[in-house]
Design an enzyme around this catalytic site. Structure first.
Site, PDB file in Angstrom:
ATOM      1  N   ARG A   1      19.731  80.358   4.025  1.00  0.00           N
ATOM      2  CA  ARG A   1      18.649  79.626   4.712  1.00  0.00           C
ATOM      3  C   ARG A   1      17.319  80.201   4.207  1.00  0.00           C
ATOM      4  NH1 ARG A   1      19.029  78.477  10.947  1.00  0.00           N
ATOM      5  NH2 ARG A   1      17.760  76.701  10.307  1.00  0.00           N
TER       6      ARG A   1
ATOM      7  N   GLN B   1      18.856  73.321  20.326  1.00  0.00           N
ATOM      8  CA  GLN B   1      19.008  74.754  20.624  1.00  0.00           C
ATOM      9  C   GLN B   1      18.480  75.083  22.020  1.00  0.00           C
ATOM     10  OE1 GLN B   1      17.883  73.482  17.776  1.00  0.00           O
ATOM     11  NE2 GLN B   1      18.215  74.821  16.020  1.00  0.00           N
TER      12      GLN B   1
ATOM     13  N   ASP C   1      10.181  82.664  12.968  1.00  0.00           N
ATOM     14  CA  ASP C   1      11.074  82.863  11.820  1.00  0.00           C
ATOM     15  C   ASP C   1      10.407  83.612  10.679  1.00  0.00           C
ATOM     16  OD1 ASP C   1      12.267  80.473  13.349  1.00  0.00           O
ATOM     17  OD2 ASP C   1      13.857  81.220  12.036  1.00  0.00           O
TER      18      ASP C   1
ATOM     19  N   LYS D   1      10.610  77.015  14.865  1.00  0.00           N
ATOM     20  CA  LYS D   1      11.332  75.744  14.951  1.00  0.00           C
ATOM     21  C   LYS D   1      10.374  74.558  15.004  1.00  0.00           C
ATOM     22  CE  LYS D   1      14.739  75.128  14.703  1.00  0.00           C
ATOM     23  NZ  LYS D   1      15.350  74.692  13.410  1.00  0.00           N
TER      24      LYS D   1
HETATM   25  O1  MRU Z   1      17.117  76.741  13.074  1.00  0.00           O
HETATM   26  P1  MRU Z   1      17.261  77.895  14.006  1.00  0.00           P
HETATM   27  O2  MRU Z   1      17.981  77.569  15.261  1.00  0.00           O
HETATM   28  O3  MRU Z   1      17.806  79.126  13.307  1.00  0.00           O
HETATM   29  O4  MRU Z   1      15.758  78.240  14.404  1.00  0.00           O
HETATM   30  C1  MRU Z   1      15.517  79.342  15.205  1.00  0.00           C
HETATM   31  C2  MRU Z   1      14.139  79.418  15.688  1.00  0.00           C
HETATM   32  O5  MRU Z   1      13.275  78.678  15.272  1.00  0.00           O
HETATM   33  C3  MRU Z   1      13.844  80.511  16.646  1.00  0.00           C
HETATM   34  O6  MRU Z   1      12.815  80.141  17.504  1.00  0.00           O
HETATM   35  C4  MRU Z   1      13.406  81.731  15.839  1.00  0.00           C
HETATM   36  O7  MRU Z   1      14.395  82.082  14.915  1.00  0.00           O
HETATM   37  C5  MRU Z   1      13.118  82.870  16.698  1.00  0.00           C
HETATM   38  S1  MRU Z   1      14.623  83.573  17.272  1.00  0.00           S
HETATM   39  C6  MRU Z   1      14.373  85.031  17.962  1.00  0.00           C
END
Ligand code: MRU
Length: 321
Positions: free
Chosen positions: A87, A180, A221, A232
């Protein structure tokens, strides 16, 4: 109160042969099912399909994946390349692999995992101190223990605030297209006993206008050196709405998410996922993250404390070793 242990979220089992076992987040909340990975390529695949997801958690999973590769005598360059490319947006993946490469052992991966959970607990305490008594918070996506390998970043902050008696309620954006928020955050808040309600992402604006939101709290992220923050998809929209309504937006993330090598948000690679996550019937676009400009973020909270503008100075000292 039922709390997931870090090992329930992701672990390496020293069997012969060794394996990485993780809670399959795609199946939650309806089924609590583990997924077993027998090679680094399988761990990389679990990250790619989001059986494990959330920036710190994919870093931890990649660390276990590299330790698994070493234990099984795999080619470590190939294993690292597969894990690193699983990713693109969360910098924690690269961060964890860089720390694992000199010592790709199970013990080192477990230490990295423990340290990430420790960072979450420290930053939660800093972030909880920002919230006023009676806070009604809005959060997006899932930044709980599932996303960090234990305790959580944004949700860690909210649980610390709840334990300190200052949090009243949490609105949880459902987080289209993979839900999520509606699946994972709501489940975690239910497990730890925090009052909450799931909302359609599009309900945030009118609820803010109605005075039902005191602050927005999210994870991240990747945080660029100037404070621009990838999270996200939908976080940027919430930040614009929060600014319009005079509501603070706090980003809570461990320093493993801070990427001083990336100057601004414009340099952050944004993952575009399969169109059929949005609709299987029509053509679709599916950017999985967006970048919130630093000026829309009231504070960034790491385990080192509360950082405010100018972030280029404040974040310079907030880097994990
Ligand atoms: O695509 P995802 O579900 O991996 O995205 C995760 C997020 O955007 C979370 O908000 C981010 O990783 C912070 S997690 C502590």
């Amino acid at each position: 109160m039922h709390d997931l242990t870090p090992e329930q979220i992701v672990r390496l089992e020293d069997l012969t042969p060794a394996r990485v076992v993780l809670l399959d987040q795609r199946r939650l909340p309806d089924e609590v099912v583990e997924l077993t990975c027998s090679s680094a390529a399988e761990v990389a695949d679990a990250i790619r399909v989001m059986a494990v997801r959330g920036a710190p958690a994919i870093g931890v999973a990649a660390a276990y994946g590299l330790a698994l590769a070493a234990a099984r005598g795999e080619d470590l360059d190939a294993a690292e390349a597969a894990l690193a490319s699983s990713r693109p947006t969360a910098v924690n993946l690269r961060w964890a692999l860089e720390r694992m490469r000199p010592e790709p052992t199970a013990d080192r991966a477990r230490q990295l995992h423990r340290e990430e959970v420790g960072r979450c607990k420290r930053m939660a305490a800093h972030a909880a101190a920002l919230l006023e008594p009676g806070t009604r918070a809005l959060t997006h996506c899932n930044a709980g223990g599932l996303a960090t390998g234990g305790y959580g970043s944004a949700i860690g902050a909210l649980r610390a605030a709840w334990e300190h008696g200052v949090l009243e309620h949490v609105l949880v954006g459902e987080t289209r297209p993979l839900l999520q928020g509606a699946r994972l955050t709501a489940w975690e808040l239910e497990q730890i006993g925090i009052p909450h309600a799931v909302i359609a992402d599009s309900a945030a604006a009118s609820l803010m206008a109605a005075g039902e939101v005191d602050c927005v709290v999210t994870g991240a992220d990747r945080i660029a050196a100037n404070g621009d923050t990838a999270n996200k998809i939908g976080t940027y929209g919430l930040a614009v709405l929060a600014a319009h309504h005079g509501i603070p937006l706090y980003v809570v993330a461990p320093s493993s998410t801070v990427d001083l090598a990336t100057a601004t948000g414009a340099e952050i690679p944004i993952e575009e996922r399969a169109a059929d996550e949005v609709t299987a019937r029509f053509a679709a676009r599916n950017p999985a993250f967006d970048v919130t400009p630093a000026e829309l973020i009231s504070a960034i909270v790491t385990e080192h404390g509360v950082h405010r503008v100018p972030y280029s100075e404040a974040l310079a000292g907030a880097v994990a070793v």
